[in-house]
Every structure is written in structure tokens, then in C-alpha cells.
Motif scaffolding. Structure first.
Motif, PDB file in Angstrom:
ATOM      1  N   ASN A  45       0.971  -1.426   0.190  1.00 17.70           N
ATOM      2  CA  ASN A  45       0.022   0.181   0.073  1.00 17.70           C
ATOM      3  C   ASN A  45       0.840   1.178  -0.013  1.00 17.70           C
ATOM      4  N   GLN A  46       2.014   1.320   0.673  1.00 17.99           N
ATOM      5  CA  GLN A  46       2.826   2.472   0.716  1.00 17.99           C
ATOM      6  C   GLN A  46       3.543   2.527  -0.583  1.00 17.99           C
ATOM      7  N   MET A  51       4.217   5.305  -5.768  1.00 19.15           N
ATOM      8  CA  MET A  51       3.878   5.399  -7.092  1.00 19.15           C
ATOM      9  C   MET A  51       2.944   6.474  -7.643  1.00 19.15           C
ATOM     10  N   GLY A  52       1.814   6.427  -7.197  1.00 20.90           N
ATOM     11  CA  GLY A  52       0.748   7.495  -7.266  1.00 20.90           C
ATOM     12  C   GLY A  52       1.546   8.806  -7.243  1.00 20.90           C
ATOM     13  N   GLN A  53       1.945   9.179  -6.210  1.00 20.63           N
ATOM     14  CA  GLN A  53       2.537  10.500  -6.017  1.00 20.63           C
ATOM     15  C   GLN A  53       3.385  10.892  -6.994  1.00 20.63           C
ATOM     16  N   LEU A  54       4.434   9.756  -7.364  1.00 20.47           N
ATOM     17  CA  LEU A  54       5.394  10.210  -8.394  1.00 20.47           C
ATOM     18  C   LEU A  54       4.637  10.406  -9.579  1.00 20.47           C
ATOM     19  N   ASP A  57       3.299  13.834  -9.566  1.00 20.06           N
ATOM     20  CA  ASP A  57       4.493  14.943  -9.780  1.00 20.06           C
ATOM     21  C   ASP A  57       5.083  15.077 -10.903  1.00 20.06           C
ATOM     22  N   ASN A  58       5.256  14.185 -11.733  1.00 24.54           N
ATOM     23  CA  ASN A  58       6.066  14.068 -13.149  1.00 24.54           C
ATOM     24  C   ASN A  58       5.326  13.996 -14.063  1.00 24.54           C
ATOM     25  N   TYR A  59       4.123  13.129 -14.300  1.00 24.68           N
ATOM     26  CA  TYR A  59       3.369  12.850 -15.427  1.00 24.68           C
ATOM     27  C   TYR A  59       1.982  13.442 -15.430  1.00 24.68           C
TER      28      TYR A  59
END
Length: 184
Positions: A45-46, A51-54, A57-59
């Protein structure tokens, strides 16, 4: 064999990767009433949240970036038309990571001239088209492109590098005010 692989991985990676299967990590107990390992679920879950935050932030701004890139392509194509060095119908195409989707929002924009079939921009006085590209570079500079670099015009395939002011620039998005561009 396993020991040699472990030593090699430790030497090259600095650690021994865990080769336990995902199923055995999630379900460590065998038998009929297998239950998921709660600490493994927490780790996944972490990881999923990170990965969702990445992505955010980037895509997540990908649609806006794609629109910016297309607007720059159209603007560059207008400069090519105004140059009058190139045959009517010459187009500007995007290629590389911007075209195949592997680029990031910070990637440069690779573009190339598409000369109409049966046309040519080279001649005996200008065998690579570098002189025509130099005229185009001058137009780019006159029309607000920054850091126009013609050092690569002597290459087998002449390239103009320049920084284009971003259309729809939004400093709150953390983006740079200019997009690096290559035109060949």
C-alpha cells in the motif's frame, strides 16, 4: 551457482536481492486457510501510494505538455514557411521521446523538417542544406527564440538547437519558462 550469483549481486548492487516469490511474501503460510501477511500488505500500500504521487508529480501534466509541444511545432512550422528557403508544403514533425511517449515533462522537443516528395533543399552550393538552416536560425532568433545554437549546422544532418518560450507557461506548476528544442 546460487552462492556465486549472490556474491556477484552483492558486489555489483551492494545488497542481495530478495528472490522470494510475491505469492510467498503475501501468503507466507501454506495450507487451506492461507491469510495475507498484514505487514506485506502495508508495504505494498505504501509503495502504491508512492508510485501514485510520483505519477502526479511528474506525469499528470502530460496533456498540457503535449499541447505545449504541439503549439511549439506549429509555431516552428510557421517560421519554416516564412523562411522561403524551403519548398512549399514543408512540414515540421516531432520525433524521439516526445513522439513515442517515453519522454518526461522535462524532456527536450526533437523536431525535423519533412520536405515534400520530389523536392530537395540541397544543391551543389549547399550540399547539406546548412545555409538554408542558417537562414531559418536567424528567423528563429529574430522571432524570440532564445539561445539559438548553429554550431551543429556543419554536421552530416544540420541541427539548430534553441529554447522556445513555453506557451501556456505556468510557474506554479514548477515548469521552466523555456522548452529546449532541436530542429534537424
Amino acid at each position: 551457482c546460487a552462492e556465486a550469483r549472490s556474491k556477484m549481486q552483492h558486489r555489483s548492487l551492494g545488497f542481495d536481492p530478495n528472490t522470494t516469490s510475491l505469492e510467498n511474501v503475501l501468503y507466507p503460510n501454506r495450507g487451506r486457510n492461507r491469510q495475507m501477511n498484514p505487514s506485506a500488505v502495508s508495504v505494498f500500500n505504501q509503495l502504491s501510494a508512492a508510485m501514485g504521487q510520483l505519477y502526479q508529480d511528474n506525469y499528470a501534466t502530460a496533456d498540457r505538455i503535449l499541447r505545449q509541444r504541439e503549439m511549439i511545432r506549429l509555431q516552428t512550422e510557421a517560421f519554416v514557411r516564412n523562411c522561403e528557403c524551403f519548398p512549399p508544403g514543408t512540414k515540421v514533425a516531432i520525433f524521439g521521446s516526445s513522439a513515442n511517449g517515453f519522454g518526461s515533462p522535462k524532456s527536450d522537443l526533437d523536431m525535423c523538417l519533412q520536405i515534400p516528395p520530389g523536392q530537395d533543399i540541397t544543391d551543389s552550393d549547399d550540399p547539406t542544406g546548412a545555409a538554408k538552416m542558417a537562414k531559418l536560425a536567424k528567423i528563429l532568433e529574430e522571432d524570440g527564440m532564445e539561445e539559438v545554437d548553429t554550431a551543429r549546422l556543419t554536421a552530416r544532418i544540420p541541427v539548430i538547437k534553441f529554447n522556445c518560450p513555453r506557451p501556456m507557461y505556468d510557474s506554479s506548476e514548477g515548469e521552466e519558462p523555456f522548452m529546449e528544442c532541436d530542429l534537424s
